[in-house]
Design an enzyme around this catalytic site. Structure first.
Site, PDB file in Angstrom:
ATOM      1  N   PRO A  89       3.030  -0.612 -24.266  1.00  0.00           N
ATOM      2  CA  PRO A  89       2.436   0.309 -25.249  1.00  0.00           C
ATOM      3  C   PRO A  89       2.434  -0.269 -26.662  1.00  0.00           C
ATOM      4  O   PRO A  89       1.714   0.195 -27.536  1.00  0.00           O
ATOM      5  CB  PRO A  89       3.339   1.548 -25.176  1.00  0.00           C
ATOM      6  CG  PRO A  89       4.058   1.443 -23.877  1.00  0.00           C
ATOM      7  CD  PRO A  89       4.217  -0.026 -23.619  1.00  0.00           C
ATOM      8  N   GLU A 116      13.549  -0.441 -19.601  1.00  0.00           N
ATOM      9  CA  GLU A 116      13.182  -0.210 -21.005  1.00  0.00           C
ATOM     10  C   GLU A 116      12.359  -1.358 -21.567  1.00  0.00           C
ATOM     11  O   GLU A 116      11.908  -1.306 -22.704  1.00  0.00           O
ATOM     12  CB  GLU A 116      14.446  -0.037 -21.853  1.00  0.00           C
ATOM     13  CG  GLU A 116      15.297   1.165 -21.458  1.00  0.00           C
ATOM     14  CD  GLU A 116      14.487   2.431 -21.363  1.00  0.00           C
ATOM     15  OE1 GLU A 116      14.475   3.055 -20.289  1.00  0.00           O
ATOM     16  OE2 GLU A 116      13.821   2.776 -22.358  1.00  0.00           O
ATOM     17  N   ARG A 154     -14.466  -7.957 -12.100  1.00  0.00           N
ATOM     18  CA  ARG A 154     -15.840  -7.513 -11.899  1.00  0.00           C
ATOM     19  C   ARG A 154     -16.811  -8.271 -12.795  1.00  0.00           C
ATOM     20  O   ARG A 154     -18.019  -8.259 -12.567  1.00  0.00           O
ATOM     21  CB  ARG A 154     -15.971  -6.014 -12.124  1.00  0.00           C
ATOM     22  CG  ARG A 154     -15.598  -5.544 -13.507  1.00  0.00           C
ATOM     23  CD  ARG A 154     -15.605  -4.028 -13.588  1.00  0.00           C
ATOM     24  NE  ARG A 154     -16.930  -3.484 -13.418  1.00  0.00           N
ATOM     25  CZ  ARG A 154     -17.867  -3.473 -14.379  1.00  0.00           C
ATOM     26  NH1 ARG A 154     -17.617  -4.002 -15.556  1.00  0.00           N
ATOM     27  NH2 ARG A 154     -19.045  -2.942 -14.147  1.00  0.00           N
ATOM     28  N   ASP A 169     -23.097  -0.970 -17.563  1.00  0.00           N
ATOM     29  CA  ASP A 169     -21.894  -0.126 -17.689  1.00  0.00           C
ATOM     30  C   ASP A 169     -21.645   0.292 -19.128  1.00  0.00           C
ATOM     31  O   ASP A 169     -22.073  -0.356 -20.053  1.00  0.00           O
ATOM     32  CB  ASP A 169     -20.666  -0.930 -17.233  1.00  0.00           C
ATOM     33  CG  ASP A 169     -20.429  -0.759 -15.751  1.00  0.00           C
ATOM     34  OD1 ASP A 169     -21.254  -0.073 -15.115  1.00  0.00           O
ATOM     35  OD2 ASP A 169     -19.452  -1.331 -15.250  1.00  0.00           O
TER      36      ASP A 169
END
Ligand SMILES: NC(=O)c1ccc(N[C@@H]2CC[C@@H](O)C2)nc1
Length: 247
Positions: A89, A116, A154, A169
């Site tokens: 994150p 953690e 992809r 897309d």
């Protein structure tokens, strides 16, 4: 492209990348993957891969040495230069532009943490970049790594049957959201397929699709579009749509 994944659950990624477009890309040799488990390089009869955090606090932290050995083994498995990425994150947000950049590289190594996280000294010494798939916390980096694998796989040449579909897309090419899609039947109690798509007039169909992408992006993700930077054709399409809406 080769992707190595360092993870305590290497099979997890393997299964996530075994079906569909990614599975096919691997069958065709467009993408090769290998997992490396730090536990295989951990010392002692408990083969520790984590330990308690200095300074106290909850949870455990991944030890440097098993990760260092697993990373060294992965590097040595192929002569090509490798981009080492840690999923967390605290990383920079993953965007389609970043995906396109990664998809063009010969090798990626995705480091997946658990607990953690990882001893900061290892990250400072070994990681090229830290990436996040979104502002939320997962129990491990594996799902984030699987997202990167799918997104870059992809884009490998030949991965998608019709290369076109990769371009249409969302976020592809021009960063707009994708237009709506319809298939049989034409008439349904949920509605009817827009006539323009049945017209066979490819110029009109392309214009309608572009207009839909523009409108959807403005309505749903205005942060993705700077109207003042739109070309004349796009501005005209928006003006026509607004006129139709009586706006
Ligand atoms: N948003 C994300 O991309 C993301 C990535 C990893 C993650 N969790 C792992 C577990 C411990 C530490 O390595 C980080 N959570 C969220």
């Amino acid at each position: 492209m080769r992707i190595d994944v360092v993870s305590l659950f290497p099979d997890f990624i393997d299964q996530a990348a075994a079906v569909g477009v990614v599975g096919r890309a691997r069958e065709r040799g467009l993408l090769t993957m290998q997992g490396w488990n730090p536990r295989d390089y951990a010392e002692g009869n408990y083969r520790r891969v984590d330990d308690r955090p200095f300074g106290g606090g909850p949870g455990m932290v991944m030890l440097i040495e098993p990760l260092r050995a697993a990373l060294a083994a992965a590097r040595a498995a192929d002569p090509a230069p490798v981009r080492v990425i840690y999923m967390s994150p605290q990383g920079r947000p993953l965007t389609q532009a970043k995906v396109r950049e990664l998809a063009a590289l010969p090798r990626l190594l995705l480091l997946c943490g658990r607990y953690e996280g990882v001893d900061e000294r290892f990250l400072q010494a070994e990681i090229d970049e830290e990436l996040s798939i979104g502002d939320y916390v997962l129990s491990g980096g594996e799902l984030a790594a699987a997202v990167v694998v799918d997104a870059v796989a992809r884009l490998q040449d030949g991965a998608l049957g019709d290369a076109e579909s990769a371009v249409q897309d969302s976020f592809e090419g021009d960063g707009l959201l994708d237009c709506p899609h319809y298939t049989r039947p034409v008439e349904h109690d949920m509605g009817r397929v827009p006539d323009v798509l049945l017209s066979g007039n490819h110029a009109e169909i392309a214009k309608w699709r572009r207009q839909q992408s523009l409108v959807r992006t403005l309505e749903r993700r205005p942060d993705l579009i700077d109207e003042t930077a739109l070309g004349k054709a796009d501005r005209r399409l928006l003006a026509a749509w607004r006129a139709e809406q009586g706006g």
